[in-house]
Design a protein around this motif. Structure first.
Motif, mmCIF file in Angstrom:
data_model
loop_
_atom_site.group_PDB
_atom_site.id
_atom_site.type_symbol
_atom_site.label_atom_id
_atom_site.label_comp_id
_atom_site.label_asym_id
_atom_site.label_seq_id
_atom_site.Cartn_x
_atom_site.Cartn_y
_atom_site.Cartn_z
ATOM 1 N N TRP A 113 5.171 -4.251 21.478
ATOM 2 C CA TRP A 113 4.067 -4.644 20.612
ATOM 3 C C TRP A 113 4.222 -3.946 19.267
ATOM 4 C CZ3 TRP A 113 0.764 -0.564 19.206
ATOM 5 C CH2 TRP A 113 0.827 0.570 20.017
ATOM 6 N N ALA A 114 3.600 -4.533 18.247
ATOM 7 C CA ALA A 114 3.766 -4.014 16.886
ATOM 8 C C ALA A 114 2.438 -3.541 16.323
ATOM 9 C CB ALA A 114 4.357 -5.094 15.977
ATOM 10 N N LEU A 115 2.526 -2.595 15.410
ATOM 11 C CA LEU A 115 1.326 -2.002 14.812
ATOM 12 C C LEU A 115 1.485 -1.918 13.297
ATOM 13 C CD1 LEU A 115 -1.411 -0.610 15.448
ATOM 14 C CD2 LEU A 115 -0.159 1.566 15.506
ATOM 15 N N ASP A 116 0.448 -2.287 12.598
ATOM 16 C CA ASP A 116 0.371 -2.146 11.139
ATOM 17 C C ASP A 116 -0.885 -1.341 10.832
ATOM 18 O OD1 ASP A 116 -0.414 -2.482 8.470
ATOM 19 O OD2 ASP A 116 -0.853 -4.615 8.715
ATOM 20 N N VAL A 117 -0.681 -0.099 10.423
ATOM 21 C CA VAL A 117 -1.807 0.766 10.069
ATOM 22 C C VAL A 117 -1.845 0.901 8.554
ATOM 23 C CG1 VAL A 117 -2.896 3.028 10.343
ATOM 24 C CG2 VAL A 117 -1.635 2.006 12.256
ATOM 25 N N GLU A 118 -2.624 0.070 7.926
ATOM 26 C CA GLU A 118 -2.806 0.095 6.466
ATOM 27 C C GLU A 118 -1.490 -0.058 5.709
ATOM 28 O OE1 GLU A 118 -6.100 2.707 4.996
ATOM 29 O OE2 GLU A 118 -5.743 3.755 6.894
ATOM 30 N N GLU A 119 -0.553 -0.793 6.286
ATOM 31 C CA GLU A 119 0.718 -1.036 5.599
ATOM 32 C C GLU A 119 0.654 -2.262 4.701
ATOM 33 O OE1 GLU A 119 4.243 -0.842 8.147
ATOM 34 O OE2 GLU A 119 3.003 0.170 9.638
ATOM 35 N N THR A 174 0.874 -1.173 0.000
ATOM 36 C CA THR A 174 0.000 0.000 0.000
ATOM 37 C C THR A 174 0.913 1.226 0.000
ATOM 38 O OG1 THR A 174 -0.120 0.472 2.378
ATOM 39 C CG2 THR A 174 -1.527 -1.297 1.537
ATOM 40 N N PRO A 175 0.358 2.417 -0.191
ATOM 41 C CA PRO A 175 1.182 3.627 -0.107
ATOM 42 C C PRO A 175 1.837 3.828 1.261
ATOM 43 C CG PRO A 175 -0.876 4.103 -1.241
ATOM 44 C CD PRO A 175 -1.014 2.717 -0.674
ATOM 45 N N ARG A 176 1.359 3.144 2.305
ATOM 46 C CA ARG A 176 1.898 3.318 3.644
ATOM 47 C C ARG A 176 2.947 2.269 4.012
ATOM 48 N NH1 ARG A 176 -2.498 5.660 7.813
ATOM 49 N NH2 ARG A 176 -0.500 6.003 8.840
ATOM 50 N N THR A 177 3.226 1.333 3.120
ATOM 51 C CA THR A 177 4.235 0.314 3.400
ATOM 52 C C THR A 177 5.616 0.939 3.484
ATOM 53 O OG1 THR A 177 2.948 -1.320 2.151
ATOM 54 C CG2 THR A 177 5.237 -1.865 2.632
ATOM 55 N N ILE A 178 6.382 0.570 4.505
ATOM 56 C CA ILE A 178 7.769 1.040 4.637
ATOM 57 C C ILE A 178 8.653 0.155 3.765
ATOM 58 C CG2 ILE A 178 9.708 1.397 6.213
ATOM 59 C CD1 ILE A 178 7.647 1.731 8.468
ATOM 60 N N THR A 179 9.332 0.767 2.792
ATOM 61 C CA THR A 179 10.191 -0.001 1.881
ATOM 62 C C THR A 179 11.656 0.402 1.984
ATOM 63 O OG1 THR A 179 9.730 1.578 0.086
ATOM 64 C CG2 THR A 179 8.316 -0.375 0.224
ATOM 65 N N ASP A 180 11.961 1.361 2.841
ATOM 66 C CA ASP A 180 13.340 1.790 3.075
ATOM 67 C C ASP A 180 13.872 1.067 4.308
ATOM 68 O OD1 ASP A 180 15.361 3.631 4.568
ATOM 69 O OD2 ASP A 180 15.352 4.406 2.513
ATOM 70 N N LEU A 181 14.980 0.342 4.162
ATOM 71 C CA LEU A 181 15.493 -0.471 5.268
ATOM 72 C C LEU A 181 15.872 0.367 6.481
ATOM 73 C CD1 LEU A 181 17.681 -3.238 3.555
ATOM 74 C CD2 LEU A 181 15.639 -3.559 4.960
ATOM 75 N N ASP A 182 16.424 1.540 6.264
ATOM 76 C CA ASP A 182 16.823 2.384 7.396
ATOM 77 C C ASP A 182 15.609 2.879 8.185
ATOM 78 O OD1 ASP A 182 19.533 2.110 6.829
ATOM 79 O OD2 ASP A 182 19.531 3.811 5.437
ATOM 80 N N ILE A 183 14.569 3.267 7.460
ATOM 81 C CA ILE A 183 13.344 3.718 8.131
ATOM 82 C C ILE A 183 12.677 2.545 8.844
ATOM 83 C CG2 ILE A 183 11.036 4.692 7.773
ATOM 84 C CD1 ILE A 183 12.187 6.244 5.403
ATOM 85 N N LEU A 184 12.678 1.379 8.190
ATOM 86 C CA LEU A 184 12.111 0.190 8.821
ATOM 87 C C LEU A 184 12.888 -0.173 10.085
ATOM 88 C CD1 LEU A 184 10.056 -2.122 8.748
ATOM 89 C CD2 LEU A 184 11.654 -3.398 7.298
ATOM 90 N N GLU A 185 14.199 -0.015 10.053
ATOM 91 C CA GLU A 185 15.018 -0.308 11.233
ATOM 92 C C GLU A 185 14.607 0.576 12.412
ATOM 93 O OE1 GLU A 185 17.962 -2.229 13.504
ATOM 94 O OE2 GLU A 185 17.096 -2.744 11.559
ATOM 95 N N GLU A 186 14.346 1.838 12.165
ATOM 96 C CA GLU A 186 13.888 2.728 13.230
ATOM 97 C C GLU A 186 12.541 2.261 13.788
ATOM 98 O OE1 GLU A 186 13.775 6.686 11.752
ATOM 99 O OE2 GLU A 186 15.926 6.786 11.292
ATOM 100 N N GLU A 187 11.651 1.860 12.889
ATOM 101 C CA GLU A 187 10.339 1.368 13.311
ATOM 102 C C GLU A 187 10.475 0.112 14.164
ATOM 103 O OE1 GLU A 187 6.052 0.413 13.233
ATOM 104 O OE2 GLU A 187 7.249 2.250 13.138
ATOM 105 N N LEU A 188 11.386 -0.763 13.786
ATOM 106 C CA LEU A 188 11.558 -2.015 14.521
ATOM 107 C C LEU A 188 12.190 -1.784 15.890
ATOM 108 C CD1 LEU A 188 12.736 -4.304 11.589
ATOM 109 C CD2 LEU A 188 10.458 -4.178 12.623
#
Length: 282
Positions: free
Chosen positions: A217-223, A195-209
């Protein structure tokens, strides 16, 4: 979250040193087992507890088993497709037969009935679809699902799979891996935007993780799917968990404030499932 039917779809390790050490010590005890089969099983336990490939030399050093004996054991496991030798010819990892065994065990465990009872109670309490999921390779595997009776819902089936990087269960699992393990898992293939909200940049995803690991806990909001919100918590165990409990709902019923409200119930159910898994209740 996860991939699903036309009705919709669903949601489907920092250092892992402690996990690896506890798994290794347990396996080493069984390497001195009474039978060759138990010793082979102990060696497999030792190997699967690692977050990297193993070599004959590293295993010899760790186990103190004579190199010829250990080499023979590795050959037996490789010949049975339980281990697979890497391209350099020196390192070993889990083979396809062992991974299929692990997935089948989760999908068809004798604890299945008791686990579903916990899920069903949680669905009754929350009014939303709840799932148990695990990580399989670079995907999320949905092990158990109880759907909400509400007509507006996303449908996911047990045995279905979803991307690891854009589902709540997947992000929960990734957050428990070490940064180096995450990179090894995610770098070889491009992260696809579901979706347009999916994180596809590894560095940004690393911050999220990192944030996910910190809060627990983890959250997926329309990802993963438009209009789908999912939250997941680990089913606790000593060291790193590879089993997760998640709730999913249409965004119009699951604002982030609602997620915070239901987290205690989600965590309580996760502890109940852990007790079932530990005690082998059918």
């Amino acid at each position: 979250m996860d991939r699903h039917s036309p009705a919709g779809t669903a949601e489907t390790m920092t250092a892992e040193t402690a996990t690896a050490e506890s798994g290794s010590s347990y396996a080493r005890a069984d390497l001195d087992g009474d039978s060759p089969a138990i010793r082979l099983f102990g060696l497999m336990e030792l190997i699967v507890a690692k977050d990297s490939f193993v070599s004959l030399q590293s295993l010899t050093t760790e186990t103190q088993i004579p190199k010829p004996t250990l080499h023979r054991m590795l050959q037996q496991l490789e010949g049975a497709d339980l281990l697979i030798r890497q391209g350099d010819g020196r390192h070993y990892g889990t083979g396809p037969r062992l991974r299929r065994f692990a997935e089948s065990l989760l999908l068809n465990a004798t604890q299945h009935g008791a686990r579903r009872a916990v899920l069903r109670d949680l669905v009754n309490d929350l009014g939303e679809t709840c799932v148990v999921a695990t990580i399989s390779g670079n995907e999320v595997l949905y092990v158990d699902v109880i759907d909400t009776p509400q007509p507006l819902r996303f449908v996911v089936e047990a045995g279905s799979r979803a991307p690891i990087h854009c589902t709540a269960s997947g992000k929960m699992g990734l957050s428990q891996m070490s940064p180096s393990q995450r990179r090894r898992l995610l770098e070889p293939a491009r992260l696809i935007a579901s979706t347009p909200r999916t994180i596809t940049d590894l560095d940004i995803l690393e911050e999220e993780l990192l944030s996910t690991r910190q809060r627990g806990w983890a959250l997926d909001v329309e990802e993963y799917l438009p209009s789908l919100v999912c939250a997941a918590v680990p089913i606790p165990q000593t060291g790193r968990s590879n089993l997760f409990l998640a709730v999913q709902a249409p965004a119009l019923r699951m604002a982030e404030t609602r997620v915070l409200e239901i987290l205690p119930a989600l965590e309580e159910a996760a502890r109940a499932i852990r007790k079932i898994e530990d005690e082998g209740i059918a």
